[in-house]
Every structure is written in structure tokens, then in C-alpha cells.
Design a protein around this motif. Structure first.
Motif, PDB file in Angstrom:
ATOM      1  N   THR A 360      53.279   5.320  -7.436  1.00  0.00           N
ATOM      2  CA  THR A 360      51.823   5.382  -7.313  1.00  0.00           C
ATOM      3  C   THR A 360      51.292   4.208  -6.504  1.00  0.00           C
ATOM      4  OG1 THR A 360      51.670   6.536  -9.440  1.00  0.00           O
ATOM      5  CG2 THR A 360      49.672   5.465  -8.617  1.00  0.00           C
ATOM      6  N   ASN A 363      52.123   4.552  -2.817  1.00  0.00           N
ATOM      7  CA  ASN A 363      51.314   5.514  -2.070  1.00  0.00           C
ATOM      8  C   ASN A 363      50.000   4.940  -1.584  1.00  0.00           C
ATOM      9  OD1 ASN A 363      53.289   7.440  -2.492  1.00  0.00           O
ATOM     10  ND2 ASN A 363      52.312   8.260  -4.332  1.00  0.00           N
ATOM     11  N   ILE A 364      49.618   3.783  -2.090  1.00  0.00           N
ATOM     12  CA  ILE A 364      48.360   3.170  -1.627  1.00  0.00           C
ATOM     13  C   ILE A 364      48.640   1.860  -0.892  1.00  0.00           C
ATOM     14  CG2 ILE A 364      46.938   4.252  -3.397  1.00  0.00           C
ATOM     15  CD1 ILE A 364      47.083   1.676  -5.011  1.00  0.00           C
ATOM     16  N   GLY A 365      49.876   1.712  -0.406  1.00  0.00           N
ATOM     17  CA  GLY A 365      50.160   0.586   0.486  1.00  0.00           C
ATOM     18  C   GLY A 365      51.037  -0.505  -0.071  1.00  0.00           C
ATOM     19  N   ARG A 395      49.873  -5.839  -0.077  1.00  0.00           N
ATOM     20  CA  ARG A 395      49.602  -4.498   0.443  1.00  0.00           C
ATOM     21  C   ARG A 395      50.063  -4.439   1.899  1.00  0.00           C
ATOM     22  NH1 ARG A 395      43.871  -1.063   0.208  1.00  0.00           N
ATOM     23  NH2 ARG A 395      44.887   1.000   0.210  1.00  0.00           N
ATOM     24  N   GLN A 420      53.099   9.807   7.912  1.00  0.00           N
ATOM     25  CA  GLN A 420      52.820   8.378   7.866  1.00  0.00           C
ATOM     26  C   GLN A 420      52.405   7.953   9.265  1.00  0.00           C
ATOM     27  OE1 GLN A 420      53.089   5.594   5.305  1.00  0.00           O
ATOM     28  NE2 GLN A 420      51.768   5.044   7.003  1.00  0.00           N
ATOM     29  N   TRP A 425      47.830   2.341   5.895  1.00  0.00           N
ATOM     30  CA  TRP A 425      48.521   1.753   4.761  1.00  0.00           C
ATOM     31  C   TRP A 425      49.825   2.517   4.500  1.00  0.00           C
ATOM     32  CZ3 TRP A 425      46.910  -2.801   3.903  1.00  0.00           C
ATOM     33  CH2 TRP A 425      45.560  -3.130   3.919  1.00  0.00           C
ATOM     34  N   TYR A 426      50.813   1.802   4.093  1.00  0.00           N
ATOM     35  CA  TYR A 426      52.104   2.398   3.762  1.00  0.00           C
ATOM     36  C   TYR A 426      51.937   3.382   2.616  1.00  0.00           C
ATOM     37  CZ  TYR A 426      56.916   2.633   1.988  1.00  0.00           C
ATOM     38  OH  TYR A 426      58.133   3.057   1.543  1.00  0.00           O
ATOM     39  N   SER A 427      52.590   4.566   2.731  1.00  0.00           N
ATOM     40  CA  SER A 427      52.533   5.584   1.682  1.00  0.00           C
ATOM     41  C   SER A 427      53.913   6.213   1.538  1.00  0.00           C
ATOM     42  CB  SER A 427      51.497   6.662   2.012  1.00  0.00           C
ATOM     43  OG  SER A 427      51.574   7.722   1.080  1.00  0.00           O
ATOM     44  N   GLN A 428      54.512   6.059   0.355  1.00  0.00           N
ATOM     45  CA  GLN A 428      55.835   6.630   0.128  1.00  0.00           C
ATOM     46  C   GLN A 428      55.787   8.149   0.140  1.00  0.00           C
ATOM     47  OE1 GLN A 428      58.755   4.747  -0.144  1.00  0.00           O
ATOM     48  NE2 GLN A 428      59.600   6.799   0.193  1.00  0.00           N
TER      49      GLN A 428
END
Length: 856
Positions: A360, A363-365, A395, A420, A425-428
Motif C-alpha cells: 500500500t 503504491n503511493i511512492g 517518498r 508507471q 511517484w513510484y507505484s508497485q
């Protein structure tokens, strides 16, 4: 030629300077040199013949006798005798003595040790000729060729790379110590694979110019098999339950495929970890494996495993709390916690909770977020208090997307599949979704798409996302030329490319010609006609053929069509498509040879040329994890095809396709598939009345119009002959079943209704308006080492029926068999061998079937 001197400042062989080589990897020589505590001249020469089976090259004779340097003196010059491949400049670089230095026995011994440490020499001696310090050396031989034979478990590429990392490679200086280490390491590696009969036989062959050939012959032998596993101390659970998920197992009837009875130290270590997890997931916090004993039979072919266990007591969760910087509201994080107070302790639920929180935040960086479960064990009360410490880290922003391995596919084709984005922002979740979309393109080897996250040097809040792929063949080319008495000369050319020039566009061109068939077709699809993913394609084809050659009713047809296809993605997995086309189909029948039902249908319409305005609407959902060899996911497609008013025949066709992949285990994947189809006409049936004035001369009604009532409409002087009605799905649009892509074990298109012509007793396949076909297929993805081939066992069932009212489940045909699929360089090939389990009296059986082209 005089021996090289340091004072001259010239290197007689500068091209062989070895300063770039690593000098300290010859540990044996270093140990020998370090052991010299006496004067340097007391050092004994190592006999090369004893060490390597090689006679050293002739030493260059000095100009005058060389004496032992038995007293202190000032060095006026330095000379090195015996050099062949190594440049004098290289030797002088490593010497700690220079011209003009005052030396004694200890400094000379230090110089000898320095030369030994380079690893270039097997013997070094020091002497004195007046005030000239003379070093006489014997070079180690160079490796001319390195060969490894007999290895199967370890690939030659990996083996040679490992040998090169320790200096045993072609062109390198040969060192017996390195060869001995290789022999010991290979023996250990094979022992870990359960092969205790392995024999490693290195051979060194002398060549001229101080070179050697090194050959490592390997006899792997057979892996020792596990005959018995015994767990001691397990009281709460049966041994069968504890070992059910192990990779190691006693020999059984499936061991030939699973290879689970082959002993391996790595596998056993993993099984011990699974055993530990099994108990921890059920609350046994104090569980431990006290001993592990592995016994081997005298012939080294049978293994006996014994493990001693201590189970301990079951622990409960006394409390659980979330601490640290949760970023999101703490209540949101706490809702993800699966472990509850009062429950039996379970490490699996604890890890699942940590993974959920980490995902979680990812998913928001927060790409490097961590959740550290900190347990507080109370052994008196048999409880565990758990503190979930959340450490989000910085982040992270994605700086760049980097693609590697795509030699044909352009970056743009891969980039448009990415979810992506750069600068976001990075998101798995976005990265995982991007990986699946790339795998579903079909341009890369199954499982070869690997996505890595690399921190940007000098920053803590930026990463690069690197996508590594391995491309595979994405098209096929077929050229055929043959001759037969029946068909004459046959030529065919087919070219299909799903990734044309690396653009991602799909193009197919086909030309085929023989006595019975002429076909020319062209299709094109651009899956990204717009940046939003709108696809646009075209299909053009012309065909003239005799249907009897395709295992269908005997009639000839000449047809042509032009179509446009439009696709719109509505979600990540769902697509809606539309087709609009115009086609023309001219039918030629032969009464007496063509079944009467087909001839009557055409006579009822009063037309042999059919024009159609054709449309199709379809919805598809694809959640498969791979295009070429999926192991999980579902593919569904529903389509409605219809001709518009104004067409010669107005009809519709409904199709439903469903395929789901179930991963049973690492070695088994089950595919369940069903294909349903139904078609019918709409509007009024076509009815035509025939009257006759003379026998055998049918006369249409005076107006030539279609009439519902017959006898009263015949012209004066004529008599009523018959009334023909054309209804239902046109015969040339019927569904067919049987064949390699339908119900294997039966000839293509031969299942379903049949009818004989007036002049023949052979029952010709007619097809039907209702199709029911399905399959259960078990794939064995690990049976072959090659990702391009796989084998399966299947059960196929299905049939076609004249209409819905004719459906009878007892008429379903069933077959079973095995299939081999191979992605050859020129296109996919499928071979199957099937046995019909349920067949009819008139069914045509074809057990061995072969197909070329098409996805599998």
C-alpha cells in the motif's frame, strides 16, 4: 640477444606487458615465497615437471658466471634472464629494488617474494655478476585452450564464466592451484545436486612455446535417490502432512517427472525452512529442528534422511499494535492487520499483513517502505505481543524508464504498455501491471520480462525503473512447393508478423494456389492507431476453392471480402471491438453430387451469388499473465455477427469463447476451455414455388415472385411440383467441429450432421447452426528445459448440431491424448496424438494430427 636490463629503460617485448593482470591470485606461490626465511640463494627451484608435467623452456645463458650475492653491494644494473612472453618492464614494475640501491640478503629475498606474488613465475632465483643483480626466472605456461566435456547439469557457458573469474581461462597464466580448486568446487556442486559418483578428471597437455591445453572431463553419474525420510518428535501432525509441500520426497511413481526423489542439499535446506514455517504458522513458536542426519548407501546411490524435531507449545497473540510513521491514517493501516488478539500466532498472517502494508505504501511512492514485526514472547503464559513498526523511508519519484534487451522492438512500443510513468511517484501496482502487459504482447520469451528498481546515485528520493526483456520470434514465414496427381503443382507463401519492423503492428500476407484452391489475403492491424489505445485494422481477401477438399459438402465457391476493424479499450483488461465489411460469395452446386438440402436452399432463394453487408460487435476480457505460455488468468470473448438489411440473406451468429488457466503447482497448469456458437436467420423465410409443364422441367411462378401458397399459383397447363423454403443459418456459414484446433482425434470439420448426395453413398459433413466444443488440458511447463516447448495431456469434447432442437448431450464426441507444442523459428508447431473415447458409426478418426501456425 642480451638479457633485458633495468638500466637500459627499454622493454624488448612491450606488446606482452601484463601490468593489467592481477598479480596476487596465485596463493600457492605466495605461500611458498613467504616461507623463505633464509637467504634468497638458498631457495630451492620448484621442478616444473613434477608440478605440471611440463619441462620449462631453455634458460638464456648469461654472458659470464653468475655468483650468489653473499654480501652487501650497490646495484649498478638489474638483469632478468629467462623471459619469453612477459615483458621486462612488467617485471621491473614489481621489483622493490632499483639501480643504485644498496642491497643485502633480506632485500633480495623480499624481491624474490614480490616476483612470486605476481603469479607469472614458477621459479625465481637471484644471483650476482659483478655489481649487476641477476634474476633468473621460469615462466608459468599460458593456457592455449580450455575445454570442458561431459557436463549436463551445469551449462558450459556458466562453467567457463566461473573458471574465468578465478583466472582459469584461455590466454591466462596456468596455475595448478586454481585447477585443484576448480576440481574441488565442481565436486561440491555436483554433490549438492545429489550426484556423489561424479568424477572430475583434469588433464594438462604440453604444447610448444610454453603453452598448455587444459581439458576438464566430467562424468556426472546419476543422482542419489531418497529411499526413506524419517521425522522424529512430531506428535501434533502426521509426517505426510509435514512433508506434503517438500521438494524432497521418497521415490514414487511420479518421481520420473517431478524428480523429487533426487537428493540435493539446497532442496533439503529449503524443505527444513518449509517445515519451520509449517509449525510457526500454527503457533509453535518454540519449534526447532534439533538434528539432521543424511546417510548414504555404500554404492552412493541411495539416501536416507532423518530429522529430529522439538515441537514445543502453541502460543496465542496477547496484543498487536502499529507504531512508527504510517503516512496514511493509522486507522487505515490497522484495518490491514490480519492478526487479531486472542488468535493462535501465525507467522504467515503476520508476513501477509506486513506485505499488504508495504504494498500500500509502495503504491503511493514509498518504494523502500518496511514493516518490521517485533515480537515480545511470554513463555510463561504462552503468548506473543506483536509490535508492527512501520518505516516508510523517503517518498520516491521515478526519474527514467530504461529498456534493455529489445533489439527489434522499439522503446515506444514498450513504453506505451507501461503504467508507471516517468516523473510520477513510484507505484508497485503500476509496475506489476506494466510487466503483465509487456508479457501479453507476445514479443518476448515467457517469463523473461524482469523489472528492476535502481536508486539514482546521489539522491535518496529518485529511482530508475529498468525493464529487461528477451525477445522471441513474433512471426512466421512459410513457403511450400509440391506436386500430386490429384492436385497438381501446389505453391503457397505465407508471411505473418505480429511486430512488424518492431512497431507493434500486425501484418499478414498469404498467397496459395493449386488445382482446387486459390487464395490471396492481406491483413493489417495497428493496435495503437491513437495514443489512447484505439486500434484500427483492415482485412482483404479473395478465394476460389472446392469445399470438398476441406472435408465439407461438395460445392465450389468464389468469394471476396473487405473489412475494417476498430477496437476500443475500456479498462486494463476489457476491450470492445467493431467490424464492418462487404463481401460477395458465388456458390456453384452440382445436383447429384452436392447434398440436396444445399441445392434446394439455393433454388429457394433463386440466387447463387450472395452479397452481404456484415457487422460484428465483440467484447473481450484478457487477464492472462502471458501471451505465449500463460499459467494463470482468463480469456473471454463474446461476439455478435450479423448481416444488415439489404443483404441477400439476413442472419446472425453468436459466439462465446472462454479459457481459464489454473496453476495447480509449479509443474502443473490446468486449462479449461469452452467454445459455443449459434446462428440463425432473422426476418421472413424465403419460400419459392415450383411448377412444371414437362417432367424434369421446373417452371417458376408466372410472376417469378416468392409465394406462400403453391398449387393455386401454377400457370394454366402446368402442375404443382414442390415448394422450397430457405430458412435458418445459410449452409456456407455453418459451424464445424473436429480437428487439431477443435476436438482432436477426429478429422477436421467432420463432426455433426451429414448427408449423402443422390449419386453417392458417402455422407458429406454439413456443419450446423449450434456448436458446443470444450477441453480440459493439463500442461507440464517444467518437463522441458527449453521455454519454447511444452507438452500436455488433454480431454476434448464437442459436436455441432443442425439447430438447438437437435441438441443431445449423448451425441457429444470425446477424445483424449497428448500434445507437443513448439515455438519454432518459423512459427508455432503443434503435434497431437489422440484416442476417441466416444465416437459415432460414421465419424472419421485421425489420431495423429499436425498444425503449423497460429497461437497456442
Amino acid at each position: 640477444m642480451p638479457s633485458p636490463r633495468r638500466g637500459s629503460g627499454a622493454d624488448p617485448n612491450p606488446g606482452s606487458d601484463l601490468m593489467t593482470r592481477t598479480p596476487n591470485r596465485r596463493l600457492l606461490v605466495l605461500a611458498l615465497a613467504t616461507a623463505m626465511t633464509g637467504p634468497a640463494w638458498a631457495q630451492q627451484t620448484v621442478d616444473p615437471q613434477a608440478a605440471f608435467g611440463i619441462t620449462p623452456p631453455e634458460q638464456q645463458a648469461p654472458a659470464a658466471p653468475v655468483a650468489r650475492p653473499d654480501s652487501n653491494f650497490t646495484v649498478s644494473d638489474i638483469r632478468v634472464d629467462g623471459l619469453q612472453r612477459i615483458g621486462a618492464g612488467t617485471v621491473f614494475t614489481y621489483l622493490p629494488i632499483e639501480r643504485g640501491d644498496s642491497v643485502d640478503s633480506s632485500r633480495i629475498a623480499q624481491a624474490i617474494r614480490a616476483l612470486y606474488k605476481t603469479g607469472f613465475f614458477e621459479d625465481v632465483r637471484a644471483g650476482r655478476q659483478g655489481d649487476i643483480l641477476v634474476f633468473t626466472v621460469s615462466e608459468r605456461p599460458a593456457i592455449n585452450k580450455l575445454t570442458v566435456t561431459g557436463n549436463k547439469d551445469i551449462k558450459s557457458e556458466e562453467l567457463l564464466k566461473g573458471l574465468g573469474d578465478i583466472g582459469l581461462a584461455e590466454g591466462e597464466t596456468f596455475d595448478r592451484l586454481s585447477l585443484d580448486r576448480v576440481t574441488q568446487e565442481l565436486t561440491r556442486q555436483y554433490n549438492n545436486r545429489g550426484k556423489y559418483n561424479v568424477e572430475i578428471s583434469p588433464t594438462v597437455s604440453k604444447l610448444d612455446r610454453n603453452r598448455v591445453d587444459v581439458t576438464i572431463a566430467i562424468k556426472e553419474g546419476k543422482a542419489a535417490k531418497i529411499r526413506h525420510i524419517n521425522l522424529i518428535g512430531n506428535e501434533a501432525f502426521e509426517q505426510e502432512d509435514l512433508t506434503d509441500s517438500w521438494e524432497s520426497a521418497e521415490s514414487n511413481w511420479l518421481s520420473w517427472y517431478r524428480r523429487d526423489d533426487q537428493y540435493s542439499r539446497e532442496k533439503l535446506s529449503g524443505d527444513m525452512e518449509k517445515l519451520n514455517n509449517y509449525y510457526l504458522d500454527r503457533g509453535y513458536v518454540d519449534f526447532s529442528v534439533d538434528s539432521t542426519q543424511v546417510a548414504i548407501s555404500p554404492d552412493k546411490r541411495d539416501m536416507f534422511l532423518t530429522m529430529g524435531l522439538t515441537e514445543g507449545e502453541v502460543y496465542k497473540v496477547s496484543s498487536i499494535q502499529v507504531t512508527g510513521d504510517t503516512v496514511l491514517p493509522k486507522e487505515s493501516i490497522e484495518r490491514m492487520v490480519l492478526v487479531k488478539e486472542g488468535q493462535t500466532f501465525s507467522r504467515a498472517l503476520l508476513e501477509l499483513t506486513a506485505d499488504s502494508i508495504t504494498a500500500t505504501l509502495g503504491n503511493i511512492g514509498y518504494a523502500f517502505a518496511q514493516v518490521n514485526p517485533i515480537p515480545d514472547i511470554d513463555r510463561d503464559d504462552r503468548t506473543v505481543a506483536i509490535n508492527l513498526q512501520v518505516v516508510p523511508g523517503p517518498r520516491v519519484n521515478v526519474r527514467r524508464l530504461v529498456f534493455k534487451g529489445n533489439t527489434r522492438t522499439s522503446d515506444e512500443v514498450m513504453r506505451r504498455e507501461m503504467r508507471q510513468f516517468e516523473g510520477a511517484w513510484y507505484s508497485q501496482v503500476a509496475i506489476d501491471r506494466s510487466k503483465v502487459r509487456l508479457q501479453r504482447l507476445g514479443f518476448f520469451e515467457p517469463g523473461s520480462v524482469d523489472v528492476q528498481t535502481q536508486p539514482v546515485p546521489g539522491t535518496s528520493d529518485q529511482v530508475d525503473v529498468v525493464v529487461n526483456v528477451k525477445e522471441t520470434t513474433s512471426g512466421s514465414f512459410v513457403f511450400g512447393l509440391g506436386y500430386s496427381q490429384l492436385a497438381g503443382v501446389t505453391t503457397s507463401v505465407q508471411l505473418s508478423q505480429n511486430n512488424f519492423l518492431g512497431s507493434g503492428n500486425r501484418i499478414s500476407v498469404e498467397a496459395q494456389r493449386n488445382v482446387y484452391l486459390q487464395r490471396y489475403s492481406f491483413s493489417f492491424l495497428n493496435p495503437y492507431f491513437t495514443d489512447g489505445g484505439l486500434s484500427l485494422g483492415y482485412n482483404l481477401w479473395w478465394r476460389e476453392f472446392d469445399n470438398s477438399e476441406f472435408n465439407t459438402a461438395q460445392y465450389s465457391s468464389t468469394s471476396a471480402s473487405g473489412q475494417m476493424v476498430l477496437g476500443v479499450p475500456i479498462t486494463e483488461s476489457d476491450t470492445v471491438s467493431a467490424l464492418f465489411g462487404i463481401d460477395r460469395n458465388q456458390i456453384s452446386t452440382f445436383r447429384g453430387y452436392t447434398p440436396d438440402s444445399i441445392v434446394d436452399y439455393i433454388d429457394a432463394l433463386g440466387a447463387r451469388t450472395f452479397h452481404s453487408w456484415r457487422t460484428e460487435l465483440a467484447w473481450a476480457r484478457d487477464t492472462r499473465n502471458d501471451y505465449l505460455q500463460p499459467t494463470r488468468g482468463t480469456l473471454q470473448r463474446v461476439s455478435l455477427e450479423t448481416t444488415l438489411p439489404g443483404s441477400t440473406v439476413q442472419f446472425y451468429k453468436l459466439n462465446y469463447e472462454f479459457s481459464k488457466y489454473w496453476p495447480i503447482s509449479r509443474a502443473l497448469v490446468l486449462n479449461t476451455r469452452i467454445d459455443l456458437g449459434y446462428g440463425d436467420s432473422y426476418g421472413s423465410d424465403s419460400v419459392r414455388v415450383f411448377c412444371q409443364t414437362n417432367p424434369g422441367q421446373p417452371l417458376p411462378t408466372p410472376s417469378g415472385a416468392v409465394m406462400a401458397a403453391a398449387p393455386a399459383d401454377c400457370a394454366p397447363g402446368s402442375t404443382y411440383d414442390r415448394t422450397l423454403v430457405a430458412s435458418g443459418l445459410p449452409f456456407f456459414e455453418n459451424f464445424y467441429a473436429g480437428g487439431a484446433r477443435s476436438v482432436r482425434g477426429f478429422r477436421d470439420n467432420t463432426l455433426g450432421p451429414r448427408e449423402a448426395a443422390a449419386n453417392s453413398t458417402y455422407l458429406q459433413p454439413l456443419g450446423g447452426s449450434l456448436k458446443t466444443v470444450g477441453s480440459l488440458e493439463m500442461f507440464f511447463p517444467t518437463l522441458f528445459d527449453s521455454p519454447a516447448a511444452r507438452i500436455s495431456a488433454f480431454v476434448d469434447f464437442g459436436n455441432v448440431y443442425k439447430d438447438v432442437d437437435a441438441f443431445d448431450a449423448n451425441e457429444l464426441r470425446v477424445s483424449t491424448g497428448v500434445a507437443l507444442m513448439w515455438r519454432a523459428p518459423v512459427g508455432p508447431i503443434s503435434i497431437s496424438y489422440a484416442f476417441p473415447l466416444r465416437q459415432g458409426d460414421n465419424d472419421e478418426v485421425e489420431r495423429l494430427q499436425f498444425t503449423f501456425g497460429g497461437a497456442f
